[in-house]
Design a protein around this motif. Structure first.
Motif, PDB file in Angstrom:
ATOM      1  N   TRP A   1      40.893  57.446 -26.237  1.00 17.40           N
ATOM      2  CA  TRP A   1      40.004  57.211 -25.100  1.00 17.40           C
ATOM      3  C   TRP A   1      39.337  58.503 -24.628  1.00 17.40           C
ATOM      4  N   ARG A   2      39.958  59.647 -24.920  1.00 17.88           N
ATOM      5  CA  ARG A   2      39.363  60.922 -24.517  1.00 17.88           C
ATOM      6  C   ARG A   2      38.109  61.237 -25.319  1.00 17.88           C
ATOM      7  N   GLN A   3      37.994  60.622 -26.494  1.00 16.10           N
ATOM      8  CA  GLN A   3      36.798  60.789 -27.331  1.00 16.10           C
ATOM      9  C   GLN A   3      35.842  59.607 -27.200  1.00 16.10           C
ATOM     10  N   GLY A   4      36.063  58.749 -26.207  1.00 10.98           N
ATOM     11  CA  GLY A   4      35.156  57.638 -25.969  1.00 10.98           C
ATOM     12  C   GLY A   4      35.326  56.474 -26.927  1.00 10.98           C
ATOM     13  N   ARG A   5      36.549  56.289 -27.413  1.00 14.95           N
ATOM     14  CA  ARG A   5      36.788  55.159 -28.321  1.00 14.95           C
ATOM     15  C   ARG A   5      38.224  54.676 -28.144  1.00 14.95           C
ATOM     16  N   LEU A   6      38.448  53.415 -28.544  1.00 18.94           N
ATOM     17  CA  LEU A   6      39.781  52.823 -28.537  1.00 18.94           C
ATOM     18  C   LEU A   6      40.065  52.311 -29.934  1.00 18.94           C
ATOM     19  N   THR A   7      41.161  52.737 -30.527  1.00 15.78           N
ATOM     20  CA  THR A   7      41.485  52.394 -31.912  1.00 15.78           C
ATOM     21  C   THR A   7      42.772  51.585 -31.948  1.00 15.78           C
ATOM     22  N   TYR A   8      42.750  50.475 -32.710  1.00 12.75           N
ATOM     23  CA  TYR A   8      43.886  49.558 -32.726  1.00 12.75           C
ATOM     24  C   TYR A   8      44.245  49.132 -34.144  1.00 12.75           C
ATOM     25  N   ALA A   9      45.522  48.786 -34.298  1.00 14.26           N
ATOM     26  CA  ALA A   9      46.015  48.196 -35.537  1.00 14.26           C
ATOM     27  C   ALA A   9      46.792  46.943 -35.172  1.00 14.26           C
ATOM     28  N   ASN A  10      46.177  45.789 -35.354  1.00 13.27           N
ATOM     29  CA  ASN A  10      46.799  44.494 -35.081  1.00 13.27           C
ATOM     30  C   ASN A  10      47.295  44.392 -33.638  1.00 13.27           C
ATOM     31  N   ALA A  11      46.468  44.816 -32.687  1.00 16.27           N
ATOM     32  CA  ALA A  11      46.837  44.781 -31.275  1.00 16.27           C
ATOM     33  C   ALA A  11      46.360  43.481 -30.634  1.00 16.27           C
ATOM     34  N   PRO A  12      47.134  42.923 -29.694  1.00 13.49           N
ATOM     35  CA  PRO A  12      46.700  41.708 -29.001  1.00 13.49           C
ATOM     36  C   PRO A  12      45.547  41.991 -28.047  1.00 13.49           C
ATOM     37  N   VAL A  13      44.676  41.029 -27.896  1.00 14.10           N
ATOM     38  CA  VAL A  13      43.510  41.209 -27.027  1.00 14.10           C
ATOM     39  C   VAL A  13      43.932  41.383 -25.574  1.00 14.10           C
ATOM     40  N   THR A  14      45.079  40.829 -25.176  1.00 17.78           N
ATOM     41  CA  THR A  14      45.556  41.069 -23.809  1.00 17.78           C
ATOM     42  C   THR A  14      45.747  42.563 -23.558  1.00 17.78           C
ATOM     43  N   GLN A  15      46.315  43.275 -24.509  1.00 20.62           N
ATOM     44  CA  GLN A  15      46.490  44.723 -24.382  1.00 20.62           C
ATOM     45  C   GLN A  15      45.150  45.430 -24.399  1.00 20.62           C
ATOM     46  N   ILE A  16      44.280  45.028 -25.311  1.00 17.35           N
ATOM     47  CA  ILE A  16      42.965  45.653 -25.433  1.00 17.35           C
ATOM     48  C   ILE A  16      42.164  45.451 -24.156  1.00 17.35           C
ATOM     49  N   SER A  17      42.249  44.269 -23.561  1.00 10.95           N
ATOM     50  CA  SER A  17      41.513  43.994 -22.326  1.00 10.95           C
ATOM     51  C   SER A  17      41.944  44.930 -21.206  1.00 10.95           C
ATOM     52  N   ALA A  18      43.255  45.138 -21.089  1.00  7.10           N
ATOM     53  CA  ALA A  18      43.760  46.047 -20.058  1.00  7.10           C
ATOM     54  C   ALA A  18      43.275  47.472 -20.304  1.00  7.10           C
ATOM     55  N   ASP A  19      43.250  47.889 -21.572  1.00  6.36           N
ATOM     56  CA  ASP A  19      42.779  49.234 -21.904  1.00  6.36           C
ATOM     57  C   ASP A  19      41.297  49.398 -21.573  1.00  6.36           C
ATOM     58  N   ILE A  20      40.504  48.375 -21.871  1.00  3.68           N
ATOM     59  CA  ILE A  20      39.072  48.426 -21.575  1.00  3.68           C
ATOM     60  C   ILE A  20      38.842  48.502 -20.066  1.00  3.68           C
ATOM     61  N   ALA A  21      39.537  47.656 -19.324  1.00  7.10           N
ATOM     62  CA  ALA A  21      39.375  47.640 -17.868  1.00  7.10           C
ATOM     63  C   ALA A  21      39.729  48.991 -17.265  1.00  7.10           C
TER      64      ALA A  21
END
Length: 309
Positions: free
Chosen positions: A229-249
């Motif tokens: 996130w410090r480089q302006g990106r979020l990288t995932y490997a088989n992560a649930p969208v519930t987790q990704i949503s919280a990270d985006i928010a």
């Protein structure tokens, strides 16, 4: 043990925002020796004749206090009298030299803290952390996400308290996410020890740990995905969208929810952060095989028509 508990209560009660007076009183009443230990530590803290003003002053009270009270000049009280005096009254001297301080970022806001020992802590949005002005080797992540670049000292390891867990560095760059339901850590350099006085699980670079209601899981992680996130990106490997949503928010400062179906889906890939919500969701939702719908001031992720791109 009793002295350690007393020190803990001294630290907590000198915080102007402290409000857990019921628990504090229960601790004092549990053992007559508690009040004596607490009094001794408090009395050693300051010369009250120098600190307490001649005229009464109004002090800030906890939100649940029934009304305004005033501090009247007095010499230090002993035993149970301290318990009665401190329920609703905070020592002026202690408020003036609080060692523990809190830093909070709003969702979408980031902040970098440079500690005196050379350690750097990057706070992502929606994060609350505590630090000690007199101990640069201490930090506590109460909620949110933070990345740590630690100056290693084997004789004085840097420790992060996260809920009931402790993470100890061993010459390290790592990232921790802490929410009400889970704690996640990823290590990109060096090594972190999870609960060194208990499980003592070693997490070298390229390893991650997740702790939630289902227990502990240790897994591999790409080092360039740690604190991405410090480089302006979020990288995932088989992560649930519930987790990704919280990270985006947290990272963008947007209100984001997902339908049960969308939240249960998983995603592998990299999401580029963009401060323009319409543009961001227009690109990101299809990438995950989802649709994004604006709802008032927030957004909803729902199942889409096709697979992730």
């Amino acid at each position: 043990m009793m002295d350690e508990e007393a020190i803990g209560w001294v630290i907590r009660t000198r915080d102007p925002e402290f409000a857990d007076w019921e628990a504090f009183t229960s601790w004092l009443e549990a053992d007559p020796a508690h009040a004596g230990a607490y009094d001794a530590l408090m009395a050693a803290d300051a010369d009250l004749d120098r600190i307490v003003p001649e005229e009464p002053v109004t002090i800030a009270m906890p939100a649940n206090d029934p009304g305004e009270r005033r501090w009247r000049p007095m010499r230090w009280l002993g035993g149970g009298a301290v318990a009665a005096a401190l329920v609703g009254v905070v020592s002026i001297g202690l408020m003036n030299r609080s060692d523990i301080y809190t830093i909070t970022t709003r969702p979408g806001e980031t902040r970098t803290i440079a500690l005196d020992d050379g350690t750097r802590v990057d706070l992502n949005g929606g994060t609350t952390m505590r630090f000690d002005r007199h101990d640069a080797r201490f930090a506590a992540l109460d909620s949110g996400e933070a990345a740590f670049t630690v100056r290693h000292d084997a004789a004085d390891p840097f420790r992060v308290t996260v809920g009931d867990a402790v993470f100890e560095d061993a010459g390290t760059v790592f990232n921790i996410v802490h929410t009400a339901s889970a704690t996640r850590i990823g290590v990109s350099e060096g090594k972190v020890i999870y609960n060194p006085d208990a499980e003592a699980i070693a997490l070298p670079a390229g390893r991650a740990l997740s702790e939630d209601d289902s227990g502990l899981r240790v897994m591999d992680i790409a080092t360039d995905a740690v604190a991405s996130w410090r480089q302006g990106r979020l990288t995932y490997a088989n992560a649930p969208v519930t987790q990704i949503s919280a990270d985006i928010a947290r990272s963008l400062g947007v209100q984001l929810t997902a339908t049960p179906g969308a939240g249960a889906t998983r995603f592998t890939g990299t999401i580029r952060l963009d401060r323009d919500p319409a543009r961001f969701f227009g690109q990101t939702a299809p990438l995950m095989g989802l649709k994004a719908v604006q709802q008032g001031d927030g957004w909803l992720l729902k199942e889409g028509d096709g697979p992730p791109r």
